[in-house]
Scaffold this motif. Structure first.
Motif, short mmCIF file in Angstrom:
data_model
loop_
_atom_site.label_atom_id
_atom_site.label_comp_id
_atom_site.label_asym_id
_atom_site.label_seq_id
_atom_site.Cartn_x
_atom_site.Cartn_y
_atom_site.Cartn_z
N SER A 135 0.99 -1.26 0.04
CA SER A 135 0.07 0.12 0.02
C SER A 135 0.79 1.31 0.03
O SER A 135 0.51 2.16 -0.72
N ASN A 177 0.34 4.55 -2.44
CA ASN A 177 0.22 5.69 -2.04
C ASN A 177 1.18 6.74 -2.47
O ASN A 177 0.81 7.79 -2.72
N ALA A 233 -6.04 4.08 -3.59
CA ALA A 233 -5.12 4.98 -3.28
C ALA A 233 -5.56 6.27 -3.58
O ALA A 233 -5.54 7.26 -2.55
N LYS A 246 -8.03 7.21 -0.91
CA LYS A 246 -7.82 7.37 0.42
C LYS A 246 -8.41 6.17 1.33
O LYS A 246 -8.93 6.44 2.60
#
Length: 909
Positions: free
Chosen positions: A235, A239, A348, A351
């Motif tokens: 992740s 991100n 991503a 969020k």
């Protein structure tokens, strides 16, 4: 003008006629042995099997034994099944034995034909695989034909979904193994994820006969078999990359909404490279260097997520999850996820929590799986239209086998209507007429949805008794299809539904007996009822014959002529009368491709009124041309996909062969020593360039590299200060130190434990790097097409860069194995730990190319035990790991040893 091709065919016959004629002398020779075989006792007939095996051991070939072996099988079939193969069936068997495709019409007995070459080839003792399209047919054919094989002393195994490895191994060890294509492919992939040779279930790829060969080797071959498992949590990477996209401007990328593509411009690429470089994520000078292939894939996905996919149109965010919206229905599709990291890119962007993507652990196409067989053959009712593809890709020649009795079916010209509504009115009218006179009707549709729509229409028109089949439940389908020949029966089916089951006029007596008298004990009462059913079937057959036989009524033409021919071939088996007709509208998919606008205008000018149809042989020819174009395009797509897969396949073969060699090797000491030497060579070459002055040596880098890869702290700077030292001296000293450290470790642990550890680490590291390599190849494949814009051949670029990635993988393997072995610390008890297993929680999938659905549906094929149950301690049996459920790695091992699970039964050395 004389057509010399057709003239030559009239005089000499077609190449197929000449090929079939060549088999006739052997058929006569088999017929000549018939009286001799009939005179043998059961035991004497069975004894022929051992005689044949003895002759093979003495040097005779299978071809030498074809005539007597086929004669033996014909007689065994007559005694065990009450069926005597016709002469044309013997010819079909010879084509299969020769490694070709037998095209035999529906009802010509392909299942029985297979017994002839299967028996002959099973005599070699290397195993024969008979491949079917579903579990039901595999079980049915194996149970039915095993009577013949058993009569002759051969063993029969069945491979279907849900078997344990022990059951699979026993089935593959049989002389004859019936299996589905999916199970065969998955077993091959699973075998190459095992860590012990004894755990592998397949024993080689000697000879396979593929039933419904066009379905398996063409239709299903459009998508690969995949075994996948969850990737590590990445992740942070998603991100990080997601933060770059808002920093770009409109001039940095180009969007094509029609093609759903998003690409970076030169300015955008340059800006992105700077951003990645600042973040320390760029390797090498350019974003498009081969080592950045994964980063390119991720930034492309991030760009698509931000600029192509709109929230509340393409997806919504609900309860902290990104849920896809179906573009056709506008409905939410919870549980469905975009593939290849796109869903993670959307998570991503929004969020929300990023769920790990599935990683391909192993994959193979059916083309490359079936090409592994030393000899491959196939049979179907429809293969000639795809003869070029069978020849090009599989090296299989198609032979059209004559029917035992001439075909009496009437194939009528298509009826073309202006609208779908008019077409369906005509279809209902036609069904009503056929039903009124007691003619059984099979209505073919091109999709499940369309079969349901037609069923609704019939109900609205007052029809009460009809069956709807749509390729969902294979066993239930076979029962329905078997009875579709009863007088007045109406059966609506997708074109492929019930494939492999004959439609017999009057109904199928054996299936009716099994259904109606299944629980009834044998005896005079059962015999009387059985006789009554057979008499009823004979009476119903006469009624169906008098009504004109089975009427195949097709509601649309398929894009492939082969599927149409197969539907048509359902009628007219074994010389029965029958008829077929296709009903089309200008709004059908194929007609739209063909150019219905022009035709609609022309028909209006000609005065075609509503509910009137145009019927003409020219229409049939024009449609056939349109179908040929679509077939050629699909062939090109499959051929192109295969070219790319061949690159991966060459690498797959090397890795899988290497794994087997590693598993077979008792001691890998020599291989490990070579790896260690290569690592030392690479370290010295990297930090002490050839012909460089001592001042140019990167001594700090070398010292750090030796510590990282060899776990040694060596006085590199002191050595370099010595007079006359050169790179060769340093190389020798490092190698000596590394070999000594390895020898010390061997002495401490003992050769047996060290050999076990070495094998475990090499296999696990190879598997880990191979999986990463597969991900890189997937990413490379998804972006390499853009090279075409630079006038470079994407396939050639893919080959070159895939080779570079493979070489890099091998280099990483040497480093990773050496680094781990130079650090490994074990307590002696670890030698008793179980060998490492294939990864948990993996699943298999094969996407149906036409529907986009997984063949395994919601019950996705679990390919390794994945026990996630939390079981209370008191319910765990210390002696039975299967009762433990999920055990935390830091929990005390349930076996009672007192150690942590990760150091005991959960050991991962």
């Amino acid at each position: 003008m004389v057509n010399f091709g057709s003239l030559a065919r009239k005089i000499f016959g077609s190449s197929n006629d000449r090929r079939i004629k060549g088999f006739r002398p052997r058929v006569e020779a088999i017929n000549a042995l018939e009286k001799e075989m009939q005179a043998l006792s059961d035991d004497a007939l069975k004894a022929r099997t051992e005689e044949f095996r003895k002759q093979i051991a003495e040097g005779k070939t299978l071809d030498d034994l074809l005539i007597p072996a086929f004669a033996v099988v014909r007689e065994a079939s007559r005694r065990a099944l009450g069926l005597r193969p016709f002469d044309v069936q013997l010819i079909g068997g010879m084509v299969l034995h020769g490694g070709g495709i037998s095209e035999m019409r529906t009802g010509e007995g392909k299942t029985l034909v297979a017994t002839l070459p299967v028996y002959l080839n099973a005599l070699s003792g290397k195993g024969v695989h008979v491949v079917t399209v579903n579990d039901y047919l595999a079980r049915r054919d194996a149970e039915w034909m095993s009577r013949v094989y058993g009569f002759l002393g051969l063993t029969t195994g069945i491979i279907v979904h849900g078997l344990s490895d022990e059951e699979r191994k026993a089935a593959y060890a049989c002389d004859v193994t019936y299996a589905t294509n999916n199970e065969l492919g998955f077993d091959y992939l699973r075998d190459n994820m095992k860590y012990d040779r004894a755990q592998m279930v397949q024993r080689g790829h000697n000879y396979a006969i593929v039933d419904e060969v066009d379905s398996i080797l063409i239709d299903e071959a459009r998508t690969p078999l995949i075994i996948s498992g969850p990737l590590d949590d990445r992740s942070e990477l998603y991100n990080s990359i997601d933060t770059f996209i808002p920093q770009l401007e409109a001039a940095d990328y180009e969007i094509d909404e029609k093609q759903r593509t998003a690409t970076f411009t030169e300015e955008g690429t340059e800006k992105l490279e700077n951003l990645l470089r600042e973040a320390g994520m760029l390797k090498g000078a350019s974003l498009y260097d081969v080592e950045n292939v994964a980063i390119v894939h991720h930034v492309n996905n991030a760009l698509k997520a931000h600029r192509l996919f709109q929230r509340d149109k393409d997806y919504i965010v609900r309860n902290g999850e990104v849920v896809i919206i179906d573009e056709f229905t506008g409905r939410m599709m919870p549980g469905r996820r975009f593939s290849e990291g796109l869903h993670q890119a959307l998570e991503a962007k929004e969020k929300v929590q990023i769920h790990p993507e599935n990683q391909t652990l192993a994959s193979i196409t059916f083309q490359n799986y079936f090409r592994m067989y030393s000899k491959l053959a196939g049979m179907t009712g429809t293969a000639l239209t795809e003869a070029e593809e069978f020849g090009n890709i599989y090296g299989l020649e198609v032979s059209e086998i004559p029917t035992n009795v001439p075909v009496a079916r009437i194939d009528e010209d298509d009826e073309v209507y202006r609208s779908v509504e008019e077409k369906f009115k005509a279809i209902v009218r036609e069904i009503r007429e056929a039903h009124a006179k007691g003619q059984p009707t099979l209505v073919g549709t091109t999709s499940i949805e369309k079969s349901e729509q037609l069923a609704e229409r019939l109900r609205a028109e007052g029809f009460q008794e009809f069956q709807v089949l749509n390729a969902r439940h294979h066993e239930q389908e076979a029962v329905i299809v078997a009875q579709a020949g009863r007088p007045g029966a109406i059966t609506i089916a997708t074109n492929m539904a019930g494939r492999g089951t004959d439609i017999q006029l009057g109904g199928n007596a054996d299936m009716r007996i099994a259904q109606e008298l299944g629980d009834m004990a044998a005896g005079p009462e059962r015999d009387a009822k059985e006789q009554a059913i057979r008499e009823d079937i004979a009476r119903l057959k006469e009624q169906a014959l008098a009504a004109g036989g089975l009427y195949v009524l097709a509601t649309e033409r398929h894009e492939s002529r082969r599927i149409d021919n197969q539907l048509r071939g359902r009628s007219g088996r074994q010389g029965d009368p029958g008829r077929s007709k296709f009903f089309l509208s200008l709004q059908d998919d194929l007609m739209r491709i063909f150019g219905s606008d022009r035709m609609d205008g022309m028909l209006q000018k000609l005065g075609l009124k509503e509910d009137e149809a145009i019927i003409h042989p020219w229409i049939n020819k024009a449609l056939e041309k349109a179908q040929k174009k679509v077939e050629a395009r699909n062939f090109d797509i499959r051929k192109n996909l295969l070219k790319f897969d061949d690159v991966m396949n060459d690498q797959r073969k090397v890795v899988f062969e290497q794994r087997i060699a590693l598993m077979d090797g008792e001691n890998l000491g020599e291989t490990i020593a070579e790896m260690r030497e290569d690592v030392v060579e690479d370290l010295v070459a990297k930090h002490i360039p050839e012909n460089a002055y001592a001042e140019q040596w990167d001594l700090d880098g070398l010292k750090e590299g030796v510590r990282a890869h060899l776990n040694l702290d060596m006085p590199i700077h002191e050595w370099a200060a010595e007079e006359g030292i050169d790179d060769e001296n340093i190389r020798e000293r490092l190698l000596e130190a590394a070999n000594k450290a390895a020898a010390d470790r061997m002495e401490r642990f003992g050769p047996d434990i060290m050999a076990y550890v070495e094998k475990s680490i090499v296999l696990q590291t190879l598997d880990h790097l191979w999986r990463e390599h597969l991900v890189n190849l997937d990413h490379l494949r998804s972006v390499v097409g853009f090279r075409g814009y630079a006038q470079r051949d994407p396939l050639q670029e893919y080959k070159t860069e895939a080779f570079e990635l493979f070489q890099a993988m091998l280099g990483n393997l040497r480093q990773a194995v050496t680094s781990q072995l130079m650090r490994v610390e074990l307590v002696r008890e670890a030698a008793d730990a179980p060998p490492p297993q294939a990864p948990q929680q993996v699943r298999g999938e094969h996407i149906d190319a036409t529907t986009g659905e997984d063949d395994f549906g919601e019950t996705a094929l679990a390919l390794a035990p994945a026990d996630n149950r939390i079981v209370p301690a008191e319910q765990r049996d210390p002696a039975d790991p299967s009762t433990w459920g999920k055990v935390g790695r830091n929990e005390t091992c349930p076996c009672g040893s007192g150690k942590k699970f990760k150091h005991c039964h959960g050991a991962f050395v």
